[in-house]
Design a protein around this motif. Sequence first.
Motif, PDB file in Angstrom:
ATOM      1  N   PHE A  50       0.873  -1.065  -0.021  1.00 20.35           N
ATOM      2  CA  PHE A  50      -0.053  -0.014  -0.147  1.00 20.35           C
ATOM      3  C   PHE A  50       0.996   1.250   0.085  1.00 20.35           C
ATOM      4  O   PHE A  50       1.347   1.716   0.932  1.00 20.35           O
ATOM      5  N   ASP A  51       1.098   1.886  -1.016  1.00 24.06           N
ATOM      6  CA  ASP A  51       2.190   2.998  -1.328  1.00 24.06           C
ATOM      7  C   ASP A  51       1.362   3.986  -1.814  1.00 24.06           C
ATOM      8  O   ASP A  51       1.158   4.383  -2.823  1.00 24.06           O
ATOM      9  N   THR A  52       1.219   4.834  -0.710  1.00 24.76           N
ATOM     10  CA  THR A  52       0.320   6.366  -0.868  1.00 24.76           C
ATOM     11  C   THR A  52       1.166   7.289  -1.786  1.00 24.76           C
ATOM     12  O   THR A  52       0.456   8.158  -2.494  1.00 24.76           O
ATOM     13  N   ALA A  53       2.607   7.016  -1.710  1.00 23.94           N
ATOM     14  CA  ALA A  53       3.520   8.081  -2.558  1.00 23.94           C
ATOM     15  C   ALA A  53       3.251   8.022  -3.991  1.00 23.94           C
ATOM     16  O   ALA A  53       2.964   8.567  -4.877  1.00 23.94           O
ATOM     17  N   SER A  54       3.166   6.490  -4.398  1.00 23.54           N
ATOM     18  CA  SER A  54       3.043   6.468  -5.996  1.00 23.54           C
ATOM     19  C   SER A  54       1.612   6.127  -6.226  1.00 23.54           C
ATOM     20  O   SER A  54       1.308   6.057  -7.460  1.00 23.54           O
ATOM     21  N   GLY A  55       0.619   6.052  -5.352  1.00 22.05           N
ATOM     22  CA  GLY A  55      -0.716   5.805  -5.790  1.00 22.05           C
ATOM     23  C   GLY A  55      -0.780   4.238  -6.070  1.00 22.05           C
ATOM     24  O   GLY A  55      -1.937   4.058  -6.710  1.00 22.05           O
ATOM     25  N   ASN A  56      -0.068   3.184  -5.933  1.00 25.59           N
ATOM     26  CA  ASN A  56      -0.095   1.570  -6.270  1.00 25.59           C
ATOM     27  C   ASN A  56      -0.417   1.060  -4.955  1.00 25.59           C
ATOM     28  O   ASN A  56       0.259   1.305  -3.863  1.00 25.59           O
ATOM     29  N   CYS A  57      -0.977   0.058  -5.180  1.00 21.02           N
ATOM     30  CA  CYS A  57      -1.382  -1.011  -3.946  1.00 21.02           C
ATOM     31  C   CYS A  57      -1.503  -2.398  -4.683  1.00 21.02           C
ATOM     32  O   CYS A  57      -1.871  -2.555  -5.825  1.00 21.02           O
ATOM     33  N   GLU A  58      -1.217  -3.538  -3.860  1.00 15.03           N
ATOM     34  CA  GLU A  58      -1.530  -4.793  -4.409  1.00 15.03           C
ATOM     35  C   GLU A  58      -2.413  -5.710  -3.126  1.00 15.03           C
ATOM     36  O   GLU A  58      -2.310  -5.366  -1.869  1.00 15.03           O
ATOM     37  N   ILE A  59      -3.724  -6.016  -3.999  1.00 11.73           N
ATOM     38  CA  ILE A  59      -4.519  -6.830  -2.882  1.00 11.73           C
ATOM     39  C   ILE A  59      -4.344  -8.322  -3.077  1.00 11.73           C
ATOM     40  O   ILE A  59      -4.022  -8.771  -4.054  1.00 11.73           O
ATOM     41  N   GLY A  60      -4.490  -9.125  -1.928  1.00 14.53           N
ATOM     42  CA  GLY A  60      -4.173 -10.454  -1.726  1.00 14.53           C
ATOM     43  C   GLY A  60      -5.362 -11.083  -1.140  1.00 14.53           C
ATOM     44  O   GLY A  60      -6.095 -10.314  -0.489  1.00 14.53           O
ATOM     45  N   VAL A  61      -5.773 -12.214  -1.406  1.00 13.20           N
ATOM     46  CA  VAL A  61      -7.008 -12.888  -0.884  1.00 13.20           C
ATOM     47  C   VAL A  61      -6.729 -14.476  -0.866  1.00 13.20           C
ATOM     48  O   VAL A  61      -5.777 -14.845  -1.178  1.00 13.20           O
TER      49      VAL A  61
END
Length: 201
Positions: A87-98
């Motif tokens: 969860f990278d707020t600086a780049s605006g990218n995140c990865e979700i896992g399930v």
Amino acid sequence: MFAISLGDDKAELRPLEVWQDEEFLAHMDRARELVDPWIPFASFATDRESARALLRRYAEKQAADTGRLYGIWLEGTLVGGVLFRIFDTASGNCEIGVWLEPAAQGRGLITRAAERLIDWAVYERGMHRVEWDASAANTRSIAVAKRLGMTSSTRAWSRHAESTHLTPRGRPTGDDGNGQTGPKARNPGFLPCPGRASDAS
């Protein structure tokens, strides 16, 4: 209890916290056969100590605003979960896992829970890209990614936001399909969050 209903089948999304280590380990034992072939998540929780360490790691991620962990409960039993591994707020990218245990498959629980996380990441936190990492052989995971409107680049599936908003299932941004607008109209409730520093991982 901080919880969000996922539907009429008594499914709920709740923070998964350190004090739930025993319940989490019992769930991992039930899920291990299904989870281990695809991700090493269950292998990190093989006893109470390691389960607690994993939950604590995500608690620290939430405190740092770099990740989050939520459980899926069905009729009071922990049966799966969703998380932000990155969860990278600086780049605006995140990865979700399930993940999910076998007895809970086929109910749409992962799709419903993942929708909550994606909406929160985009509408509340301004994320521009949500990634979903899946093996080409993991057809169930890929099917969920497609249902969530993601597109593929090798094994990384992603959804992009336009002007910090997604357009799920081809609807106009913020339209819930019934003429209501705004992210909360389409997906009321968002994520349970009893203070940013109290999650569990």
